[in-house]
Every structure is written in structure tokens, then in C-alpha cells.
Enzyme design. Sequence first.
Site, short mmCIF file in Angstrom:
data_model
loop_
_atom_site.label_atom_id
_atom_site.label_comp_id
_atom_site.label_asym_id
_atom_site.label_seq_id
_atom_site.Cartn_x
_atom_site.Cartn_y
_atom_site.Cartn_z
N LYS A 35 82.66 -75.92 58.88
CA LYS A 35 83.19 -77.08 59.61
C LYS A 35 82.97 -76.89 61.11
O LYS A 35 82.56 -75.81 61.56
CB LYS A 35 84.67 -77.27 59.30
CG LYS A 35 85.53 -76.11 59.75
CD LYS A 35 86.98 -76.33 59.39
CE LYS A 35 87.82 -75.20 59.96
NZ LYS A 35 89.22 -75.53 60.10
N TYR A 261 84.44 -75.61 93.62
CA TYR A 261 85.55 -76.50 93.91
C TYR A 261 86.85 -75.76 94.16
O TYR A 261 87.21 -74.85 93.41
CB TYR A 261 85.76 -77.46 92.73
CG TYR A 261 84.59 -78.38 92.49
CD1 TYR A 261 84.19 -79.29 93.47
CD2 TYR A 261 83.88 -78.33 91.30
CE1 TYR A 261 83.11 -80.14 93.25
CE2 TYR A 261 82.80 -79.17 91.08
CZ TYR A 261 82.42 -80.07 92.06
OH TYR A 261 81.35 -80.90 91.85
C1 LIG Z 1 91.55 -75.00 55.08
C2 LIG Z 1 90.77 -73.94 55.74
N1 LIG Z 1 90.26 -72.95 55.00
C3 LIG Z 1 89.54 -71.94 55.55
C4 LIG Z 1 89.31 -71.89 56.91
C5 LIG Z 1 88.52 -70.74 57.47
O1 LIG Z 1 89.30 -69.96 58.30
P1 LIG Z 1 88.75 -68.65 58.99
O2 LIG Z 1 87.74 -69.10 60.01
O3 LIG Z 1 89.93 -68.01 59.60
O4 LIG Z 1 88.10 -67.85 57.94
C6 LIG Z 1 89.83 -72.90 57.71
C7 LIG Z 1 89.65 -72.84 59.17
O5 LIG Z 1 90.50 -73.08 59.94
C8 LIG Z 1 90.57 -73.96 57.11
O6 LIG Z 1 91.08 -74.95 57.85
#
Ligand SMILES: Cc1ncc(COP(=O)(O)O)c(C=O)c1O
Length: 367
Positions: A35, A261
Site C-alpha cells: 500500500k 527562509y
Molecule cells: C492492516 C495492515 N496490515 C499490515 C500492515 C503492514 O504493517 P508493517 O509495515 O508494520 O508490516 C499494515 C500497515 O500499516 C496494515 O495497515
Amino acid sequence: MSGYTGITVDREALIANYATVAAQVAPSGVIAVVKANGYGHGAAEAAQAFVDAGAEWLGVADIDEGVALRHAGIDEGVRILAWLHAPDEDFRRAAQYGITPAVSSVSQLSAAADSEVPAVHVCVDTGLSRNGAVESEWPELFETAGRLARGSGRTRVEGLMSHLSNASRADDLDQDAALQRALDGLAANGIVPDMVHLAASAASIAVPETRRDAARVGLALYGLSPFADRTSADLGLRPAMRVTASVLRTVPVRAGDGVSYGYTWRAPADTRLAVIGLGYADGFDRDFGNRVSVRIGDRTFPVVGRVAMNAMHVDIGDAEVHVGDEAVLWGDPANGDPAVEDWAAAVGTINYEVVARVGRSVERRTS
Ligand SMILES: Cc1ncc(COP(=O)(O)O)c(C=O)c1O
């Protein structure tokens, strides 16, 4: 020759990290989380690397991200799980693109079933208070799921998931116990999911009891540590993101001159500055100035003054630094590059945020 301004993603590191994580959590599986543009690394490239390393499942926040992966060529042999949905989410796109939604409510479950989504995962809240169904909602949700399973059978509950708060080992285990109650509640309605998943990077390493059937791992796959007191190298991981920027110009300043700045930095002595072309519009915090260093050649130099919208200043003194030279903002400390954790600590945040915030305006290439 001019240096490169942008992100270089080390594909071999992504592949090696996947292998390391998969071996560590085995016999549990891995859902590779890509993601937020693959935590800033480029979702499609990261996904492809993980698939090439053996990933059978990818995790994304929403259906849009899943659709983008399909358009980028991740074929339907690779499962994609999406868990955060807009109130008016069109689950027909999930069916059309072979994306498996994790549903958190009766309305999402019903919408998925009406859209003829073949399989869903049920997402329950066990303590994070984010998007899973809270415990008081479980009876109705599980009953609906049971009815759907006994009905035309078009939508089955393939998985059960929850997400940890990473507050402490005891809290993680409490959440795991709550997940077990959800599993029992589903069983009472005739549903035994094939896949139960709870842990992400931190718990998959530190709380093995929470690994269940699969760990949904993001950060560790990019080679970064979810722990403040353990480095990537400590965990056998290789940071995959290297950020570099070409020196656009050098500017002589005199002792006492203010820089950028608000003059948050004044030259203590006559010196030279290198201007590099990355700024807060690219996702680099305005407050990095006066708190972090970059590497040019085999030396490190401080970033001084406020980071501007498209540029930042580096105090290079009388070093042999020229226009076109490449500054390394962060990379793999095992190769002598600054660590992204130093940039995160400088502004009171975590590596997750710093890598995920590098904007889409920044060029990305794979090495
Ligand atoms: C539902 C869910 N699962 C897994 C993960 C993966 O987490 P991590 O990057 O700590 O492995 C995330 C990330 O925030 C998440 O929102």
C-alpha cells in the site's frame, strides 16, 4: 557527469528481504503489503519483486490500489487483499479485477455478496479501533456471513483478519485472544476460514504466537526495522530505498550570513553551500534542516537552514564538491549511507512515515 535526483530501489534487496521474512515466519505465509505506493518505493515494482520472490498474496489499503496493480501487470494468479473501503465503495470492481476485499461490516459484506465477489476476508477490530468490526457487531456480521455461505454460496469467508496496535507484547496477546473469540464466533455460524492473519512486521518478528496462518508484512520487506532498538542489519534486512540528489549549484557565504527562509542557520564561518533539488513539495520535511546530514563522496555534510519547497542547502565547507555531484540523503548504512532512521528521529517520527512521504513527484528507478 550529473548525479541522479530521485529514488533508486534495490530490487535484489526486496527479493532478499522477502526470502528472509518468509523463512522467519514459516510455516506461516506472507501477505506482502504494498500500500501507499509500496511504502514510497513504487507499488508496481515492489509488488513484482515480491511476486518474483515467491509472494502469492499482496496487501493494499483499498480497491483502487489493487486495480492499479492489475493494470501494472500483476496477474490474477497473485491474490490481492484490500481492507479499507470508502462508504460508497463499488465492490463490482473487486470482482472484476480479482481483488479480495476484507469486509468490516454487514453492509460491506452484503455489498460484496451483491457484487458477486467470490471470497472475502472478515476484518475484526481487536483493539486498534480502526476499520475492523467491533466485538458488539460480530454476532450480526458472523450470522450474515453464515447465511451467505449456506445460501447460493457465491461469497465465502476465506479469511479472518485483525491488525495489532504494537503497544506491548501483552497487548498483542490480548488482541490475539480477541481474534480467537472471533474465530470461535465464526465457527458457531459454520464458518472455518482457510486463512487467519494478524501480525504485521513487528509482531511477526517479536511475537511469534501471533503469526497465525500468514503475516501481513510491509516495512520489513522494504528492509527497514519496526523497532527503535534494532537496526535493519540486526534483523538481517537490507534497506531497499536509496535517495540521492544532484548538486544544482554551490554558493559561497560569509561568516554570519543567514541561510534559507527565516535564517534558522547562520554560517559560523566563511563557507560554501551546495543546493540540492529536493524539498518539502517532494515529501521532505521542512524541519529536516539543521538536523540531518547527507553523504557526498565519502564524507557527510549537514543540511542547514530550512528545507524549502523544492530545495535544501548543505554546508560543504571547503570540500571538493562540485555542481553535478551526487548527495545521498539515505540508503543502506551497511554501505556507508546515512540511515533513514536518522532522518526520522530528527523530526520525531518513524522510518515508515519518512519513506512513505517521498512524493510521486520524485523519480524512481530500480537498480
Ligand atoms: C492492516 C495492515 N496490515 C499490515 C500492515 C503492514 O504493517 P508493517 O509495515 O508494520 O508490516 C499494515 C500497515 O500499516 C496494515 O495497515
